[in-house]
Every structure is written in C-alpha cells, then in structure tokens.
Design an enzyme around this catalytic site. Structure first.
Site, PDB file in Angstrom:
ATOM      1  N   ASP A 160       0.862  -1.189   0.000  1.00  0.00           N
ATOM      2  CA  ASP A 160       0.000   0.000   0.000  1.00  0.00           C
ATOM      3  C   ASP A 160       0.898   1.239   0.000  1.00  0.00           C
ATOM      4  O   ASP A 160       2.125   1.124   0.095  1.00  0.00           O
ATOM      5  CB  ASP A 160      -0.978  -0.002   1.187  1.00  0.00           C
ATOM      6  N   ARG A 172      -4.866  -5.368  -0.445  1.00  0.00           N
ATOM      7  CA  ARG A 172      -3.538  -4.837  -0.804  1.00  0.00           C
ATOM      8  C   ARG A 172      -2.854  -5.768  -1.796  1.00  0.00           C
ATOM      9  O   ARG A 172      -2.244  -5.339  -2.773  1.00  0.00           O
ATOM     10  CB  ARG A 172      -2.656  -4.740   0.440  1.00  0.00           C
TER      11      ARG A 172
END
Length: 293
Positions: free
Chosen positions: A80, A171
C-alpha cells in the site's frame, strides 16, 4: 451486556485500539472484534460483547465487501502507499486493459499473503519479521472473489468494489493486478462497506458510541445474539429436556419438538428461551451443543 455492535473504524485506529477503547466506553472487559482492518483502512468492524464473543469466528467467516483505490505505477514493501517504494514507472496501459486485468481476478484465486500481515510463521507474526528485514516463504491460500466492479478510472488511480471471502488481502489484490498489467500497483485507500449483514449505514463511530452510552441509548445499537443467528432454524426442546439443555448436554430426538437435522439450529427450552446452537450428529443419533449462551 451481550450482543454485537457495528463500529465504523476510523483511519489511524487498529482493530485492537477499537476494542481497547470500547472496553472503557462500555465498562466491560469481554469484548472481541471480528477481523482486523489495517490502521489506514476504514469501515465496518462488528464487535462482539459479553457472551457474543463466542460467535466472533462466525462473523469472521462472513463474506466481506470493500471499496478500494489502487495506485498504478508504484510498488511498495507493504503493498500500500504507506510503505517504502520499491519500483516506480510510467503507466502505459489503457482503461480497457485495466478493466480486463481487474475483472480477471473474479472467482477462485490463490493468493500469497503479504509480509506485512498478522499471520504467524513459527509463532512469529509476519509483520514482525518484515520489520526485521526478513522475508519468508508464504504458501498461497485459496480466496474467492464473488464480484469485482470498477467504479472509476482516473489514471493513475483506479477505484473498484469487491465482494470476497474471508482471509482476502485487498492490498495483495492491487499488487497482483499491477503485476498482471506490468506497471506495478499499490493500494491507496480501503473502505470496508459490509461484513455479512452489517453495513456502513448501520455503523457508528467510537464517539457516537460514547454519546449513546451517555444518553442511555446504547442498548438500541446492540444486536442480540439470537438475532445474529436468525439464519439458523429455531427449535424448542420438550419440558423433559430442559434440565439437559440448561447444562449443555446432548439431546435425543424424542426430547426435541422438530426434526431439523441439516446444519446448525437455535435450540430453545420448552418456554422458548434461547439457550445455544446445536447440531444433529447422525452417527451418535442425537443433537450436540456447538455453542452455549
């Protein structure tokens, strides 16, 4: 106080932070959350209180829905945008190519958990190893995407909605989409919009929870245990079975006023008071307790 409260987890809090704060707000120690959300993620976090902590794992197993924003052209060590940049490049793919890549992940998918996660290897959490600069092999795990929908493409950002099984890392989905496109990607934002029957519309913040306690309205925000289990058939035992039920003992068919033998049932005493979840055992020819409340 026994039941489940639907908390809106705000950015900056861990799921553990939410539980810790709720213990102070609700003045009770017996509280558990139903699945972690990253500190920078927001959204629905059902929290079990009192006897309802016995069904935490039931809610953890529920289908979840998320809205995510993916940043194309960058990869990071955490998958991320909060992580250290590993690669960065120009995004050359078209909107159609992005759509095709995103939608290709619908259905069954073997996902490799990220190093920055709470999963344990040899008793140690992966993110602890990652912070020590260590990388260990992670086995791919089966997850399922029931639905993937692109909401907006504004290069280099792509906003999409997913409905998925438990244990799914959004993610990692962003990272894998980036790999498929050849430009890399990282997750920019994540909003959990639904966990089972719990939605954003019903969620309240910690501040709103505190206010509800002050106003004496908190009970209205807590869903009872039997209501959470409403999807399972409701069955009552006969009066002769009340004592056995009260002690959490198995029940033979003759003591039960129904013949529900497929999956879990909500077992009540002869007066209709909910006692626990039971399940028929074909081999032993009786109902056995799964969870007692």
């Amino acid at each position: 106080m026994n039941g489940i409260i639907n908390i809106y987890k705000e950015k900056g809090f861990t799921s553990f932070d939410v539980v810790a704060k709720l213990r102070g707000i609700l003045k009770t120690r017996k509280i558990g959350h139903t699945g972690t959300l990253d500190p920078d993620a927001e959204g629905v976090l059902p929290v079990c209180i009192g006897k309802a902590t016995k069904i935490c794992e039931l809610l953890t197993d529920k289908t979840k829905e998320y809205e995510a924003v993916m940043l194309l052209g960058r990869t990071t060590d955490t998958q991320d945008v909060t992580g250290e940049t590993l690669t960065q490049q120009e995004v050359r793919c078209s909107a159609k190519e992005v759509e095709k890549a995103v939608l290709s992940f619908a259905g069954d998918y073997m996902q490799v958990p990220p190093m920055y996660s709470a999963l344990k290897v040899n008793g140690k959490k992966l993110y602890e190893l990652a912070r020590e600069g260590k990388t260990v092999e992670r086995k791919p795990r089966p997850v399922h995407f029931y639905e993937i929908e692109i909401l907006d493409i504004d290069f280099p950002l792509v906003r999409f909605r997913v409905t998925c099984s438990k244990g799914t890392y959004i993610r990692t989905l962003c990272h894998d989409i980036g790999e498929k496109l050849g430009c890399g990607a990282a997750m920019e934002t994540l909003l959990r919009t639904k966990v089972g029957r719990f939605t954003l519309d019903d969620a309240i913040t910690l501040a709103q929870t505190e206010e509800a306690v002050r106003n004496g309205e908190i009970e209205q925000r807590i869903l009872g245990i039997e209501e959470i289990l409403a999807e399972y058939p409701r069955v009552c035992c006969r009066e002769e079975g009340d004592r056995l039920l009260a002690n959490g003992n198995p029940l033979v068919q003759a003591l039960v006023n129904a013949e529900e033998k497929d999956g879990w049932i909500r077992m009540c005493n002869s007066e209709g008071s909910f006692a626990g979840v039971y399940q028929w055992d074909e081999k032993r020819d009786r109902y056995f307790p799964v969870k007692m409340f």
